[in-house]
Write an enzyme that holds these catalytic residues in place. Structure first.
Site, mmCIF file in Angstrom:
data_model
loop_
_atom_site.group_PDB
_atom_site.id
_atom_site.type_symbol
_atom_site.label_atom_id
_atom_site.label_comp_id
_atom_site.label_asym_id
_atom_site.label_seq_id
_atom_site.Cartn_x
_atom_site.Cartn_y
_atom_site.Cartn_z
ATOM 1 N N SER A 1 -10.270 0.014 7.052
ATOM 2 C CA SER A 1 -9.635 0.152 5.738
ATOM 3 C C SER A 1 -8.965 -1.102 5.188
ATOM 4 C CB SER A 1 -8.592 1.287 5.771
ATOM 5 O OG SER A 1 -9.238 2.524 5.663
ATOM 6 N N LYS B 1 0.851 -1.190 0.000
ATOM 7 C CA LYS B 1 0.000 0.000 0.000
ATOM 8 C C LYS B 1 0.889 1.243 0.000
ATOM 9 C CE LYS B 1 -3.943 2.013 2.546
ATOM 10 N NZ LYS B 1 -4.793 1.914 3.770
ATOM 11 N N SER C 1 -9.805 2.226 2.797
ATOM 12 C CA SER C 1 -8.874 2.906 1.929
ATOM 13 C C SER C 1 -7.887 1.978 1.205
ATOM 14 C CB SER C 1 -8.068 3.917 2.744
ATOM 15 O OG SER C 1 -7.256 3.247 3.699
#
Ligand SMILES: [Mg+2]
Ligand SMILES: [Zn+2]
Lengths: 483, 496, 95
Positions: free
Chosen positions: B185, B80, B161
């Protein structure tokens, strides 16, 4: 009580001080970079100090210990539970956009400190709190016409913010407070007190009021790093406020700067905007919980502090309170004095240390730390006065030589042949010679001009090159004149 | 084995295959690079690093040959883009960091590297991890690999997210990926894309080098296609870090070994407060089904109460923005990142932050600034911190009676892009089931357990006691086996 | 509590973000919606409830006072938009 006379009556000035003292530690409060002063820009900066994304603070145990030590030295309450908060504001030398500080729950609570005033009196000043926080970096405004340069070497160095109660009433008192605080911090070894290098800075809160009235609105004068400027700023600011109030105006609470060139305070433009620091507990840190045993361990290692030492010097060495105060203001001079005085006449030792030695050091622009005369040698000199090897006057000559060469008293006395003459026959011979050379003066003395006796003694001493024992000269001369 | 077959493997299977010498790390990594490059339309990656990946794969092959293989040696994963990676651009999905190249490596990615994992690139995310749909990224939205059966034209969000991570794993571009979870997330995008995502206990994985959103909530975790895969990856990611003051010094167990398949006698709690009005029938049915599966495996399912559940979201939307408003103050155009000039310092700040942050980030900074400001701190921030205490107490009370808690992961399946962007509140409501465990700092996992009527995956969540990821994983393993979820998205992006 | 545009403008300034008039107008409505929604917290009795500032229970760990970091000015300035002579720079500040 010190009052300032205004056009409409008396005013009292009320002062509180926030002193920022840089903690003595090898590395910073929340990072492992060095705290040394004066390095090339941004060389003593870690990723944490530069607030790189994702960086986190880890606290330095030594800085915590230093805060506790200082708290104990200020007779303050040590809070076994304290919390680090973020104080949020934007500034070029504040990389995180917040300063990690302590707000509601500081590590040290209320304490006190005794100030020594010029008239010899003392006063106890309350300490409100002491907390740990990060120092900011440095903005340099004069390296470029259009830019401010930012150096983060200082960013993250540990500071102790020591906040007094609004107990101070004059520039003298404020100055005495800073002096005493600095002395205590240096004794404790928690701050070097170097105001020029900025390791001790004071924010001065000043307000005025009619004697006995409630506190007036205060202004904060930021970042003062000299005792002289602190005094000047307070005096200027008090006068400024009184003038405004006497003209029917009101004081705006604001942050001001002291303009050292013009000797005036003025509104600080960069701080003009209303602030809202939005303090909240730093979620990257946890509450600081202290082991009471650790606090006691630190307490056990506290040195004798200036006030206690001063009392002891007065008691043990019989010296004047003023002299004791001067001697204890720095640990090193107190230690020097004590090494000279131990087992000797304390008053004599104090006179020699404060008179001859301090005078000579001052003239030579040297400090006691690099005194060419060691405490041992100064003691040896005093010993030779005490055992009549030399007179006080010759001793000064020996001291001068000592200051120049660093040699000990006995060596100098022997080499220069300064031993006092105590042989009665030799002195009588000198006296006779002087009498022979000055028959007219003898006649005057016999006619009643007693004052001339002193002149005779002087002549004899001169003839002995100062080495004759003055008491013996007096005695023999008196006998001869009787004849 | 063909290239396509290599992307079909799971993380643990690929590890076993490498060990057995069935294929090389280089072949495995090449297969995934090919898949990644063929899936540009998904926009899962912000920065692809194929050359670096090939280099590291070659090094991995050498270590395997030398018998020095690490736990994840030669396994291609995605990172990420919130984890700082040394020498590789790290953006947090924000314009304000669009040119930022860290000179350091986050602790978690350093551990993964040390374990031999091979990074394929940096995965897309909501800007600064603020969002539940991956629509707030400065680098554009991520497409969910899944499509509605009856409406393939609708572009679905992958959740957020960690939307890029979820999409990449679901589309088989990476064997697994790192995510971060502040209010859901990891778990919510895992549910939206039919994969497994685990948020560990707060303090389990180091936060050092992960770009902060809300410090008291942020936690890194693994995302993969099976419970075993996330167990394997968590072991490499977790562990004490002295550089993070909130990291907890607790031993890291062998999580794979916890997958015993045995939940007999285990007590599973089902919180009555999660039976929200308006929960889609399919989701409550799946939840019911989950309970039955666990009962059938010998667990005891009982109702519990978490009375402050309905206050969790409002609490979260005070606490997280407050911390974020302060954490994001460092993006000021002075030391790194985007800078927009101004006539003076304040204008420079205002221009930089006005144009460098997107709408959602600005909204949260505004909320956070407001709730911390003088006169409002007690009413909002302090109040929320107190309610947070009550929410955490609810859980500790419940864990007096049960060993694990079962809930749905999200109140809906993946929704269409743009569906909730006009109304921030409706977006926030998506985190309703994940936020409570985040506030309490507890571990939670989401795993795919079924499809809705439109053929989209639905997830169930398991929440455990602090530092008891093992029980969470063990129960998840049993649910996984019972659900036998084997649906997968058609690879439409390859033709696109 | 309802926020007006002036307050929203003030907050934006406090946060050092320049927002267009249009954005500010929108923000007023959005922030008020969110704040109305979080009003529900007022229903919770939090008398005598301590605030929770961390999910971690232990107390702060302290590190030893050793110099272990720094000394890499190039890395510190590597991403700086406008470094000069080893310094970061910003538009001139008048104190
Ligand atoms: Mg101050
Ligand atoms: Zn301060």
């Amino acid at each position: 009580m010190s009052v300032i006379r205004g056009a409409t009556g008396d005013w009292e000035v009320v002062i509180g001080l926030e002193v920022h003292a840089q903690v003595i530690s090898n590395s910073k409060l929340f990072s492992g970079s060095s705290t040394t002063f004066g390095a090339e820009p941004n060389t003593q900066v870690s990723l944490v100090d530069a607030a790189m994304p994702g960086m986190l603070p880890v606290i330095n145990r030594k800085c915590v210990e230093q805060a506790i030590r200082t708290g104990l030295g200020l007779n303050a309450r040590i809070n076994l539970y304290s919390v680090f908060d973020r104080k949020n504001y934007f500034y070029a030398d504040l990389p995180q956009g917040y300063q990690i500080s302590q707000y509601k729950q500081p590590i040290v609570g209320e304490g006190s400190l005794t100030i020594d005033l010029p008239d010899g009196s003392t006063r106890e000043i309350g300490i409100e709190r002491l907390h740990l926080e990060q120092d900011a970096g440095k903005s340099i405004h004069d390296l470029h016409p259009a830019k401010t340069f930012v150096d983060l070497n200082r960013s993250g160095v540990a500071l102790m913010e020591i906040v007094s109660k609004p107990d101070l009433r004059s520039a003298d008192e404020a100055s005495a407070y800073v002096t005493k605080l600095r002395s205590i911090l240096r004794y404790l070894g928690t701050c070097d007190g170097n105001m020029q290098e900025g390791s001790m800075r004071a924010d001065v809160n000043v307000s005025v009021r009619r004697p006995g009235a409630p506190y007036g609105t205060r202004c904060e004068i930021k970042n003062m790093n000299s005792m002289r400027f602190i005094r000047q700023a307070i005096e200027f600011e008090a006068r400024r406020q009184i003038d405004i109030l006497e003209d029917g105006g009101t004081i705006d609470q604001e942050t001001r700067l002291f303009d050292t060139k013009r000797g005036v305070t003025r509104t600080m433009r960069s701080k003009e905007e209303a602030h809202d620091y939005r303090y909240f507990p730093d979620p990257d840190l946890l509450p600081l919980e202290l082991d009471p045993a650790w606090v006691e361990e630190i307490r056990a290692t506290l040195p004798e502090l200036p006030d206690a030492k001063r009392e002891r010097f007065i008691r043990e060495y019989g010296i004047k309170p003023y002299d004791a105060g001067v001697l204890v203001s720095e640990q090193i001079s107190a230690d020097f004095f004590e090494a000279v005085a131990r087992g000797r006449d304390g008053k004599l030792a104090a006179n020699w240390v404060m008179g001859e030695l301090f005078g000579a050091l001052n003239k030579a622009g040297r400090s006691i730390a690099d005194s060419p005369v060691s405490a041992e040698n100064l003691g040896g000199l005093i010993d030779r006065i005490a055992d009549n090897t030399i007179s006080g006057r010759i001793a000064k000559q020996v001291f001068e030589e000592m200051f120049e060469t660093g040699a000990d008293a006995d060596t100098i006395i022997e080499e220069k042949g300064l031993r006092q003459v105590t042989d009665t026959g030799a002195i009588a011979e000198l006296v006779d010679q002087v009498i022979r050379d000055n028959p007219d003066k003898i006649a005057e003395i016999k006619a009643g001009k007693e004052k001339l006796k002193g002149w005779f003694v002087g002549q004899v001493m001169k003839a002995s090159k100062g080495k004759a024992n003055p008491q013996m000269v007096n005695q023999i001369l008196a006998e001869k004149l009787k004849d | 084995m063909s290239t396509a077959d290599l992307t079909e493997l799971g993380l643990a299977e690929a590890r076993d295959g490498l060990k057995a010498g069935d294929f090389s790390a280089r072949e495995l990594v090449d297969a995934h690079i090919e898949a990644m490059e063929a899936a540009q339309v998904l926009n899962a990656f912000i920065t692809e690093t194929p050359d670096l990946a090939r280099e590291r794969a070659a090094a991995a092959d050498k270590r395997i040959a030398a018998g020095e293989a690490g736990l994840l040696e030669g396994l291609p994963i995605g990172i990420k883009d919130l984890f700082c990676t040394d020498g590789v651009r790290t953006t947090a999905g924000s314009r304000i960091l669009d040119n930022f190249i860290p000179v350091y490596e986050s602790t978690v990615t350093a551990k993964l590297r040390e374990a031999g994992a091979v990074m394929l690139g940096k995965l897309n995310l909501d800007e600064f991890a603020m969002g539940s749909s991956n629509e707030t990224s400065y680098f554009g939205p991520v497409r969910n690999p899944w499509r509605r059966a009856g409406d393939p034209a609708a572009e679905l969000v992958p959740g957020g997210s960690s939307g890029g991570s979820a999409a990449a794993v679901a589309a088989r571009l990476a064997l697994a990926a790192t995510g971060t979870d502040t209010g859901g997330s990891i778990r919510q995008p895992a549910a939206f894309t039919g994969i497994v995502g685990l948020k560990p206990t707060y303090g389990r994985c180091s936060r050092w080098g992960i770009i902060a959103f809300a410090s008291s909530l942020d936690q890194a975790g693994p995302m993969g296609r099976s419970v075993r895969d996330v167990a394997l990856m968590l072991r490499a990611m977790a562990g004490f870090d002295e550089k993070d003051s909130t990291s907890v010094d607790a031993p890291v167990p062998d999580y794979e070994a916890a997958l015993t398949g045995d939940v007999r006698g285990l007590k599973v709690g089902v919180p009555v407060e999660y039976r929200a009005d308006g929960m889609p029938e399919e989701i409550s049915a799946l939840w019911q089904q989950g309970m039955e599966w666990l009962r059938a495996a010998g667990a005891e399912v009982r109702e519990i109460s978490l009375p402050h559940t309905k206050y969790a979201l409002p609490t979260y939307y005070i606490v997280a923005p407050a911390e974020a408003s302060s954490n994001l103050a460092r993006y000021d155009g002075v030391r790194y990142g985007h800078r927009e000039d101004g006539g003076n310092l304040i204008e420079m700040y205002e221009n930089t932050r006005g144009s460098g942050f997107g709408d959602e980030v600005q909204r949260r900074i505004m909320i956070g600034t407001y709730v911390l400001s003088a006169g409002y701190y007690d009413a909002y921030y302090l109040k929320a911190q107190k309610v947070r205490t009550l929410i955490a107490r609810d859980f500790s009370d419940a864990f007096g009676d049960v060993d694990v808690i079962l809930t749905p992961t999200a109140p809906s399946a993946a929704f269409a892009r743009g569906e909730k962007t006009d109304d921030p509140l409706s977006m926030y409501l998506n985190d309703v089931f994940t936020v409570p465990a985040s506030l309490a700092g507890l571990p939670g996992i989401s795993l795919p357990c079924g499809l809705n009527g439109e053929g989209l995956p639905l997830g169930l969540q398991l929440i455990g006691r602090a530092f008891d990821e093992e029980t969470v994983l063990r129960v998840a393993g049993v649910l996984e086996e019972a659900a036998a979820f084997d649906a997968r998205p058609a690879q439409w992006w390859r033709e696109a | 509590m309802s926020l007006d545009k002036a307050t929203v403008t003030k907050i934006a300034h406090l946060a050092r973000m320049k927002l267009s008039e249009d954005r500010l107008d929108h923000m007023v409505g959005e922030l008020n919606n969110i704040l109305d929604w979080v009003e529900t917290l007022k229903q919770v009795d939090t008398e005598d409830v301590p605030p929770m500032t961390s999910a971690v229970r232990h107390s702060l760990r302290m590190r030893e006072d050793k110099v272990t970091d720094g000394g890499y000015v190039d890395r510190i300035l590597a991403n700086a938009p406008d470094a000069e002579d080893g310094f970061f720079t910003v538009p001139k500040v008048v104190e």
